[in-house]
Design a protein around this motif. Structure first.
Motif, mmCIF file in Angstrom:
data_model
loop_
_atom_site.group_PDB
_atom_site.id
_atom_site.type_symbol
_atom_site.label_atom_id
_atom_site.label_comp_id
_atom_site.label_asym_id
_atom_site.label_seq_id
_atom_site.Cartn_x
_atom_site.Cartn_y
_atom_site.Cartn_z
ATOM 1 N N ARG A 76 0.852 -1.195 0.000
ATOM 2 C CA ARG A 76 0.000 0.000 0.000
ATOM 3 C C ARG A 76 0.886 1.242 0.000
ATOM 4 O O ARG A 76 1.802 1.369 0.795
ATOM 5 C CB ARG A 76 -0.896 0.016 1.227
ATOM 6 N N PRO A 77 0.625 2.202 -0.896
ATOM 7 C CA PRO A 77 1.441 3.419 -0.978
ATOM 8 C C PRO A 77 1.289 4.316 0.252
ATOM 9 O O PRO A 77 0.306 4.237 0.988
ATOM 10 C CB PRO A 77 0.905 4.150 -2.213
ATOM 11 N N HIS A 78 2.252 5.167 0.432
ATOM 12 C CA HIS A 78 2.232 6.230 1.434
ATOM 13 C C HIS A 78 1.942 7.524 0.675
ATOM 14 O O HIS A 78 2.469 7.732 -0.419
ATOM 15 C CB HIS A 78 3.601 6.305 2.123
ATOM 16 N N ILE A 79 1.107 8.406 1.216
ATOM 17 C CA ILE A 79 0.775 9.669 0.551
ATOM 18 C C ILE A 79 1.359 10.822 1.345
ATOM 19 O O ILE A 79 1.178 10.910 2.552
ATOM 20 C CB ILE A 79 -0.747 9.846 0.371
ATOM 21 N N THR A 80 2.074 11.705 0.648
ATOM 22 C CA THR A 80 2.672 12.895 1.242
ATOM 23 C C THR A 80 2.117 14.116 0.519
ATOM 24 O O THR A 80 1.991 14.108 -0.709
ATOM 25 C CB THR A 80 4.214 12.863 1.095
ATOM 26 N N TRP A 81 1.824 15.183 1.270
ATOM 27 C CA TRP A 81 1.279 16.419 0.693
ATOM 28 C C TRP A 81 2.348 17.508 0.676
ATOM 29 O O TRP A 81 3.126 17.638 1.618
ATOM 30 C CB TRP A 81 0.077 16.896 1.505
ATOM 31 N N PHE A 82 2.363 18.306 -0.404
ATOM 32 C CA PHE A 82 3.324 19.394 -0.580
ATOM 33 C C PHE A 82 2.586 20.672 -0.959
ATOM 34 O O PHE A 82 1.534 20.628 -1.597
ATOM 35 C CB PHE A 82 4.306 19.069 -1.714
ATOM 36 N N LYS A 83 3.153 21.816 -0.578
ATOM 37 C CA LYS A 83 2.684 23.122 -1.050
ATOM 38 C C LYS A 83 3.892 23.864 -1.596
ATOM 39 O O LYS A 83 4.890 24.036 -0.894
ATOM 40 C CB LYS A 83 2.047 23.956 0.060
ATOM 41 N N ASP A 84 3.809 24.276 -2.832
ATOM 42 C CA ASP A 84 4.899 24.986 -3.517
ATOM 43 C C ASP A 84 6.224 24.246 -3.360
ATOM 44 O O ASP A 84 7.275 24.833 -3.121
ATOM 45 C CB ASP A 84 5.013 26.427 -3.000
ATOM 46 N N GLY A 85 6.178 22.906 -3.439
ATOM 47 C CA GLY A 85 7.377 22.081 -3.390
ATOM 48 C C GLY A 85 7.890 21.727 -2.007
ATOM 49 O O GLY A 85 8.863 21.011 -1.868
ATOM 50 N N VAL A 86 7.242 22.203 -0.950
ATOM 51 C CA VAL A 86 7.687 21.946 0.420
ATOM 52 C C VAL A 86 6.664 21.033 1.105
ATOM 53 O O VAL A 86 5.457 21.283 1.043
ATOM 54 C CB VAL A 86 7.826 23.267 1.217
ATOM 55 N N GLU A 87 7.162 19.992 1.780
ATOM 56 C CA GLU A 87 6.273 19.063 2.454
ATOM 57 C C GLU A 87 5.478 19.771 3.548
ATOM 58 O O GLU A 87 6.016 20.571 4.304
ATOM 59 C CB GLU A 87 7.071 17.914 3.068
ATOM 60 N N LEU A 88 4.179 19.474 3.607
ATOM 61 C CA LEU A 88 3.301 20.071 4.617
ATOM 62 C C LEU A 88 3.352 19.263 5.903
ATOM 63 O O LEU A 88 3.274 18.036 5.879
ATOM 64 C CB LEU A 88 1.862 20.113 4.118
ATOM 65 N N TYR A 89 3.489 19.964 7.012
ATOM 66 C CA TYR A 89 3.451 19.351 8.327
ATOM 67 C C TYR A 89 2.267 19.919 9.086
ATOM 68 O O TYR A 89 1.741 20.975 8.740
ATOM 69 C CB TYR A 89 4.753 19.634 9.092
ATOM 70 N N ALA A 90 1.872 19.252 10.131
ATOM 71 C CA ALA A 90 0.693 19.664 10.893
ATOM 72 C C ALA A 90 0.861 21.046 11.512
ATOM 73 O O ALA A 90 1.932 21.404 11.972
ATOM 74 C CB ALA A 90 0.414 18.648 11.996
ATOM 75 N N TYR A 122 0.447 26.175 -5.181
ATOM 76 C CA TYR A 122 0.430 24.909 -5.912
ATOM 77 C C TYR A 122 0.617 23.762 -4.921
ATOM 78 O O TYR A 122 1.641 23.675 -4.245
ATOM 79 C CB TYR A 122 1.529 24.902 -6.972
ATOM 80 N N TYR A 123 -0.383 22.904 -4.819
ATOM 81 C CA TYR A 123 -0.355 21.760 -3.910
ATOM 82 C C TYR A 123 -0.155 20.483 -4.713
ATOM 83 O O TYR A 123 -0.609 20.383 -5.855
ATOM 84 C CB TYR A 123 -1.665 21.664 -3.125
ATOM 85 N N GLU A 124 0.512 19.502 -4.093
ATOM 86 C CA GLU A 124 0.695 18.204 -4.722
ATOM 87 C C GLU A 124 0.465 17.103 -3.707
ATOM 88 O O GLU A 124 0.804 17.244 -2.538
ATOM 89 C CB GLU A 124 2.130 18.030 -5.224
ATOM 90 N N CYS A 125 -0.109 16.002 -4.180
ATOM 91 C CA CYS A 125 -0.096 14.790 -3.380
ATOM 92 C C CYS A 125 0.852 13.835 -4.094
ATOM 93 O O CYS A 125 0.865 13.758 -5.319
ATOM 94 C CB CYS A 125 -1.487 14.191 -3.198
ATOM 95 N N GLN A 126 1.674 13.153 -3.316
ATOM 96 C CA GLN A 126 2.643 12.206 -3.865
ATOM 97 C C GLN A 126 2.392 10.847 -3.237
ATOM 98 O O GLN A 126 2.373 10.717 -2.021
ATOM 99 C CB GLN A 126 4.065 12.655 -3.557
ATOM 100 N N ALA A 127 2.163 9.854 -4.067
ATOM 101 C CA ALA A 127 1.986 8.481 -3.602
ATOM 102 C C ALA A 127 3.248 7.712 -3.948
ATOM 103 O O ALA A 127 3.749 7.809 -5.075
ATOM 104 C CB ALA A 127 0.778 7.846 -4.288
ATOM 105 N N ASP A 128 3.776 6.969 -2.973
ATOM 106 C CA ASP A 128 4.983 6.190 -3.275
ATOM 107 C C ASP A 128 4.992 4.886 -2.506
ATOM 108 O O ASP A 128 4.453 4.779 -1.413
ATOM 109 C CB ASP A 128 6.241 7.006 -2.967
ATOM 110 N N ASN A 129 5.583 3.883 -3.131
ATOM 111 C CA ASN A 129 5.930 2.631 -2.474
ATOM 112 C C ASN A 129 7.286 2.212 -3.041
ATOM 113 O O ASN A 129 7.935 3.013 -3.723
ATOM 114 C CB ASN A 129 4.837 1.556 -2.636
#
Length: 146
Positions: A76-90, A122-129
């Motif tokens: 199962r992939p892990h999903i990470t969120w980014f805004k303008d190329g920087v990873e979003l943290y809580a 610009y937001y991105e979701c990245q799925a990776d395994n």
């Protein structure tokens, strides 16, 4: 085996028939792959995004914006969120909700509430395994109603 990669030069067109004032062209570039590259990029177990939010979204200041991303793969992939190329943290205005579906799917929803002018971008979701990475991008801008 060849893989198609498209490179844009000089502005280009975005969405429909809307043209920029600059000249535009697209050139197709072929990059040969060795067997290791084919096994990695074309792996049937690789992470891939199967559903996601729309590409562009306008939001009203002070209201909630929500982005959605669903990815499949084994494992199962892990999903990470980014805004303008920087990873979003809580932080206090950012919430992330995830649901595992079966053994191969992850559903992720990212919310910002309340929104400010700084949330435009610009937001991105990245799925990776271990086999592949897939990304989807979303552009946002605020609107002011008078």
């Amino acid at each position: 085996m060849f893989d198609d990669i498209y490179a844009a030069r000089g502005g280009g067109r975005r969405g429909g028939s809307r043209k920029t004032g600059r000249g535009s062209s697209r050139m197709q570039i072929f990059i040969p792959r060795n067997q290791d590259g084919v096994n990695y990029y074309d792996n049937t177990n690789g992470a891939r995004i199967i559903k996601s939010s729309h590409f562009e979204m306008d939001y009203m200041l002070g209201r909630k914006i929500t982005f959605f991303c669903m990815a499949q793969g084994i494992p199962r992939p892990h999903i990470t969120w980014f805004k303008d190329g920087v990873e979003l943290y809580a932080h206090k205005c950012f919430q992330l909700h995830e649901w595992a579906i079966g053994n191969d799917t992850l559903k992720s929803k990212m919310e910002i509430d309340p929104t400010t002018q700084k949330d435009a971008g610009y937001y991105e979701c990245q799925a990776d395994n271990q086999y592949a990475i897939d990304r989807r991008g979303f552009r946002t801008d605020y609107v002011i109603y008078t």
